[in-house]
Design an enzyme around this catalytic site. Structure first.
Site, PDB file in Angstrom:
ATOM      1  N   SER A  12       0.640  -0.913  -0.474  1.00 23.79           N
ATOM      2  CA  SER A  12       0.212  -0.397   0.080  1.00 23.79           C
ATOM      3  C   SER A  12       0.841   1.349   0.361  1.00 23.79           C
ATOM      4  O   SER A  12       1.460   1.359   0.847  1.00 23.79           O
ATOM      5  CB  SER A  12      -0.752   0.111   1.421  1.00 23.79           C
ATOM      6  OG  SER A  12      -1.743   1.257   1.411  1.00 23.79           O
ATOM      7  N   HIS A  37      -1.203  -1.354  -4.316  1.00 25.44           N
ATOM      8  CA  HIS A  37      -2.948  -0.583  -3.719  1.00 25.44           C
ATOM      9  C   HIS A  37      -2.597   0.707  -3.414  1.00 25.44           C
ATOM     10  O   HIS A  37      -1.815   1.277  -2.611  1.00 25.44           O
ATOM     11  CB  HIS A  37      -3.078  -1.193  -2.183  1.00 25.44           C
ATOM     12  CG  HIS A  37      -3.795  -1.284  -1.055  1.00 25.44           C
ATOM     13  ND1 HIS A  37      -5.489  -1.805  -1.970  1.00 25.44           N
ATOM     14  CD2 HIS A  37      -4.516  -0.589  -0.698  1.00 25.44           C
ATOM     15  CE1 HIS A  37      -6.460  -1.697  -0.513  1.00 25.44           C
ATOM     16  NE2 HIS A  37      -5.358  -0.812   0.163  1.00 25.44           N
ATOM     17  N   ASP A  39      -4.462   3.806  -1.862  1.00 22.68           N
ATOM     18  CA  ASP A  39      -5.892   3.908  -0.370  1.00 22.68           C
ATOM     19  C   ASP A  39      -6.726   5.614  -0.905  1.00 22.68           C
ATOM     20  O   ASP A  39      -5.310   6.604  -0.832  1.00 22.68           O
ATOM     21  CB  ASP A  39      -5.434   4.668   0.572  1.00 22.68           C
ATOM     22  CG  ASP A  39      -5.037   2.450   1.096  1.00 22.68           C
ATOM     23  OD1 ASP A  39      -5.807   1.943   1.255  1.00 22.68           O
ATOM     24  OD2 ASP A  39      -4.265   2.332   1.270  1.00 22.68           O
ATOM     25  N   MET A  41      -8.507   8.482   0.179  1.00 20.39           N
ATOM     26  CA  MET A  41      -9.441   9.265   1.531  1.00 20.39           C
ATOM     27  C   MET A  41      -9.897  10.283   1.446  1.00 20.39           C
ATOM     28  O   MET A  41      -8.983  11.390   0.792  1.00 20.39           O
ATOM     29  CB  MET A  41      -8.550   8.507   2.220  1.00 20.39           C
ATOM     30  CG  MET A  41      -8.247   7.329   3.594  1.00 20.39           C
ATOM     31  SD  MET A  41      -6.913   7.889   4.138  1.00 20.39           S
ATOM     32  CE  MET A  41      -6.985   5.521   4.011  1.00 20.39           C
ATOM     33  N   HIS A  70      -8.421   1.586  -3.534  1.00 17.50           N
ATOM     34  CA  HIS A  70      -9.760   1.530  -2.702  1.00 17.50           C
ATOM     35  C   HIS A  70      -9.578   3.022  -2.140  1.00 17.50           C
ATOM     36  O   HIS A  70      -9.587   3.235  -1.756  1.00 17.50           O
ATOM     37  CB  HIS A  70      -8.490   0.753  -1.874  1.00 17.50           C
ATOM     38  CG  HIS A  70      -9.364   1.005  -0.470  1.00 17.50           C
ATOM     39  ND1 HIS A  70      -8.997   0.048   0.646  1.00 17.50           N
ATOM     40  CD2 HIS A  70     -10.559   0.560   0.064  1.00 17.50           C
ATOM     41  CE1 HIS A  70      -9.550   0.215   2.030  1.00 17.50           C
ATOM     42  NE2 HIS A  70     -10.739  -0.013   1.002  1.00 17.50           N
ATOM     43  N   MET A  72     -12.173   4.825   0.115  1.00 15.68           N
ATOM     44  CA  MET A  72     -12.449   4.986   1.265  1.00 15.68           C
ATOM     45  C   MET A  72     -13.621   7.012   1.040  1.00 15.68           C
ATOM     46  O   MET A  72     -13.019   7.097   1.472  1.00 15.68           O
ATOM     47  CB  MET A  72     -11.457   4.849   2.225  1.00 15.68           C
ATOM     48  CG  MET A  72     -11.101   3.495   2.668  1.00 15.68           C
ATOM     49  SD  MET A  72      -9.255   3.675   3.712  1.00 15.68           S
ATOM     50  CE  MET A  72      -8.694   3.301   1.847  1.00 15.68           C
ATOM     51  N   MET A 141     -11.975  -5.851   5.407  1.00 11.28           N
ATOM     52  CA  MET A 141     -11.036  -4.165   6.377  1.00 11.28           C
ATOM     53  C   MET A 141     -10.469  -5.200   7.573  1.00 11.28           C
ATOM     54  O   MET A 141     -11.920  -5.235   8.211  1.00 11.28           O
ATOM     55  CB  MET A 141     -11.217  -3.084   6.024  1.00 11.28           C
ATOM     56  CG  MET A 141     -11.736  -2.480   5.214  1.00 11.28           C
ATOM     57  SD  MET A 141     -10.094  -0.783   4.941  1.00 11.28           S
ATOM     58  CE  MET A 141      -8.818  -0.854   5.700  1.00 11.28           C
ATOM     59  N   GLY A 146      -8.220   4.456   7.304  1.00  7.11           N
ATOM     60  CA  GLY A 146      -8.238   5.906   8.021  1.00  7.11           C
ATOM     61  C   GLY A 146      -6.713   5.586   7.543  1.00  7.11           C
ATOM     62  O   GLY A 146      -6.204   6.868   7.010  1.00  7.11           O
ATOM     63  N   PHE A 147      -6.006   4.625   8.392  1.00  3.97           N
ATOM     64  CA  PHE A 147      -4.674   4.913   9.049  1.00  3.97           C
ATOM     65  C   PHE A 147      -4.338   3.585   8.568  1.00  3.97           C
ATOM     66  O   PHE A 147      -4.733   2.535   8.849  1.00  3.97           O
ATOM     67  CB  PHE A 147      -4.515   5.887   9.998  1.00  3.97           C
ATOM     68  CG  PHE A 147      -5.446   6.853  10.417  1.00  3.97           C
ATOM     69  CD1 PHE A 147      -4.553   8.266  10.014  1.00  3.97           C
ATOM     70  CD2 PHE A 147      -6.322   6.806  10.910  1.00  3.97           C
ATOM     71  CE1 PHE A 147      -5.522   9.748  10.087  1.00  3.97           C
ATOM     72  CE2 PHE A 147      -7.153   7.847  10.795  1.00  3.97           C
ATOM     73  CZ  PHE A 147      -6.078   9.204  11.101  1.00  3.97           C
ATOM     74  N   GLY A 149      -0.500   1.321   9.850  1.00  3.88           N
ATOM     75  CA  GLY A 149      -0.173   0.858  11.450  1.00  3.88           C
ATOM     76  C   GLY A 149      -0.800   0.412  12.503  1.00  3.88           C
ATOM     77  O   GLY A 149      -0.077   1.083  13.425  1.00  3.88           O
ATOM     78  N   ASP A 179      -6.783  -6.132   3.887  1.00  4.08           N
ATOM     79  CA  ASP A 179      -6.459  -4.930   4.219  1.00  4.08           C
ATOM     80  C   ASP A 179      -6.345  -4.492   6.196  1.00  4.08           C
ATOM     81  O   ASP A 179      -7.647  -4.084   6.414  1.00  4.08           O
ATOM     82  CB  ASP A 179      -6.886  -4.399   3.900  1.00  4.08           C
ATOM     83  CG  ASP A 179      -6.165  -2.468   3.602  1.00  4.08           C
ATOM     84  OD1 ASP A 179      -4.625  -2.391   3.206  1.00  4.08           O
ATOM     85  OD2 ASP A 179      -6.883  -1.938   2.633  1.00  4.08           O
ATOM     86  N   GLY A 180      -4.597  -4.298   6.728  1.00  2.46           N
ATOM     87  CA  GLY A 180      -4.967  -3.885   7.904  1.00  2.46           C
ATOM     88  C   GLY A 180      -4.161  -4.579   8.782  1.00  2.46           C
ATOM     89  O   GLY A 180      -5.034  -5.687   9.428  1.00  2.46           O
ATOM     90  N   GLY A 181      -2.934  -4.367   9.319  1.00  2.00           N
ATOM     91  CA  GLY A 181      -1.840  -5.196  10.329  1.00  2.00           C
ATOM     92  C   GLY A 181      -1.786  -6.386   9.302  1.00  2.00           C
ATOM     93  O   GLY A 181      -1.714  -7.173  10.333  1.00  2.00           O
ATOM     94  N   GLY A 201       0.860  -2.257   4.198  1.00  2.00           N
ATOM     95  CA  GLY A 201       1.873  -1.487   3.883  1.00  2.00           C
ATOM     96  C   GLY A 201       2.613  -0.789   4.798  1.00  2.00           C
ATOM     97  O   GLY A 201       3.839  -1.040   4.283  1.00  2.00           O
TER      98      GLY A 201
HETATM   99  C1  DX5 Z   1      -6.242   2.049   5.929  1.00  3.90           C
HETATM  100  C2  DX5 Z   1      -5.689   1.375   4.176  1.00  3.90           C
HETATM  101  C3  DX5 Z   1      -4.475   0.668   4.461  1.00  3.90           C
HETATM  102  C4  DX5 Z   1      -3.660   0.596   4.803  1.00  3.90           C
HETATM  103  C5  DX5 Z   1      -3.039  -1.353   5.246  1.00  3.90           C
HETATM  104  O1  DX5 Z   1      -7.308   1.653   5.865  1.00  3.90           O
HETATM  105  O2  DX5 Z   1      -6.748   0.872   3.371  1.00  3.90           O
HETATM  106  O3  DX5 Z   1      -4.789  -0.368   2.762  1.00  3.90           O
HETATM  107  O4  DX5 Z   1      -2.518   1.265   3.684  1.00  3.90           O
HETATM  108  O5  DX5 Z   1      -2.016  -0.352   6.238  1.00  3.90           O
HETATM  109  P1  DX5 Z   1      -0.985  -1.134   7.403  1.00  3.90           P
HETATM  110  O6  DX5 Z   1      -0.186  -2.597   6.600  1.00  3.90           O
HETATM  111  O7  DX5 Z   1       0.017  -0.367   7.916  1.00  3.90           O
HETATM  112  O8  DX5 Z   1      -2.211  -1.472   8.599  1.00  3.90           O
HETATM  113 ZN    ZN Z   2      -6.702   0.230   1.954  1.00  8.36          ZN
END
Ligand code: DX5
Ligand code: ZN
Length: 221
Positions: A12, A37, A39, A41, A70, A72, A141, A146-147, A149, A179-181, A201
């Site tokens: 990402s 990927h 993102d 927003m 993606h 959002m 998700m 939104g973020f 990490g 997606d996420g963590g 990410g």
């Molecule tokens: C969050 C994004 C993700 C984000 C994942 O809203 O949709 O794509 O970049 O980041 P990590 O892998 O750090 O959780």
């Molecule tokens: Zn994403």
């Protein structure tokens, strides 16, 4: 031990330094990852703002990676054409942000792009059961969007498993993305549940050896 299945790694760009985005895209290409990927927003659907179609178009001119956009954003139906024209290969919208999901999925397909729907952690799989047959991708998700990490929300595993079971039961072909963590640590367990695309990410851009991540999950193909 021989792994049964591989997954696509989709780094990402959100985790990259935006002042060096072109270099970051080359870094992703050199790692062997197949997807990028992106993102988007809007500061309304999620409490953060990133970039729009021009950013994607400018990167498109520099890369042959599969662009996984993606969205959002609220009412994504307003911007499908722009993100398609910018060079997205797949466009994923949020079920929670789109009133007429079936129509918007077909709008994406009408642009000749792969269509995805994403669910935030609190939305059950049942919300999209009636559109599964129209989808190329379902994005689970596993953090609140939104973020980057944030920590992986464990209840997401139940949703991945449920989706994989529905896919099998109805003989469908959509890919499951998470997606996420997602990291080197939990990736294989997500693949084992039925995940096809690992979006990463901070784990990817924070790694000293991103090639290792890619070969671990994607193999050498
Ligand atoms: C969050 C994004 C993700 C984000 C994942 O809203 O949709 O794509 O970049 O980041 P990590 O892998 O750090 O959780
Ligand atoms: Zn994403």
């Amino acid at each position: 031990m021989k792994k049964e299945r591989n997954a696509i790694v989709a780094p990402s760009i959100l985790a990259a330094d935006f002042s060096k985005t072109g270099e970051a895209v080359r870094y992703v290409e050199e790692s062997g990852a197949k997807w990028l990927h992106l993102d988007v927003m809007d500061g309304a659907f999620v409490p953060n703002i990133t970039f729009g179609p021009k950013f994607i178009k400018d990167l498109r001119d520099k890369s042959n990676l599969f662009f996984d956009t993606h969205l959002m954003i609220e009412k994504p139906e307003r911007y499908i054409r722009e993100f398609a024209t910018a060079g997205s290969d797949a466009i994923t919208i949020h079920a929670e942000a789109c009133m007429h999901l079936n129509r918007t999925i077909h709008q994406i397909k009408g642009e000749g792009k792969e269509a995805g729907v994403s669910l935030v952690p609190s939305t059950p799989v049942s919300a999209i059961e009636l559109v599964l047959e129209d989808l190329d991708l379902v994005l689970i998700m596993s953090v609140n969007p939104g973020f980057g990490g944030q920590s992986f929300i464990e209840s997401s595993r139940r949703k991945i498993k449920e989706l994989a079971e529905l896919r099998e039961k109805y003989n469908l072909t959509f890919k499951i993305a998470v997606d996420g963590g997602v990291s080197l640590k939990n990736g294989q367990s997500l693949i084992d549940l039925g995940t096809d695309v690992l979006i990463m990410g901070s784990a990817f851009f924070g790694s000293a050896n991103p090639k290792e991540i890619v070969t671990t999950f994607q193999g050498n193909s």
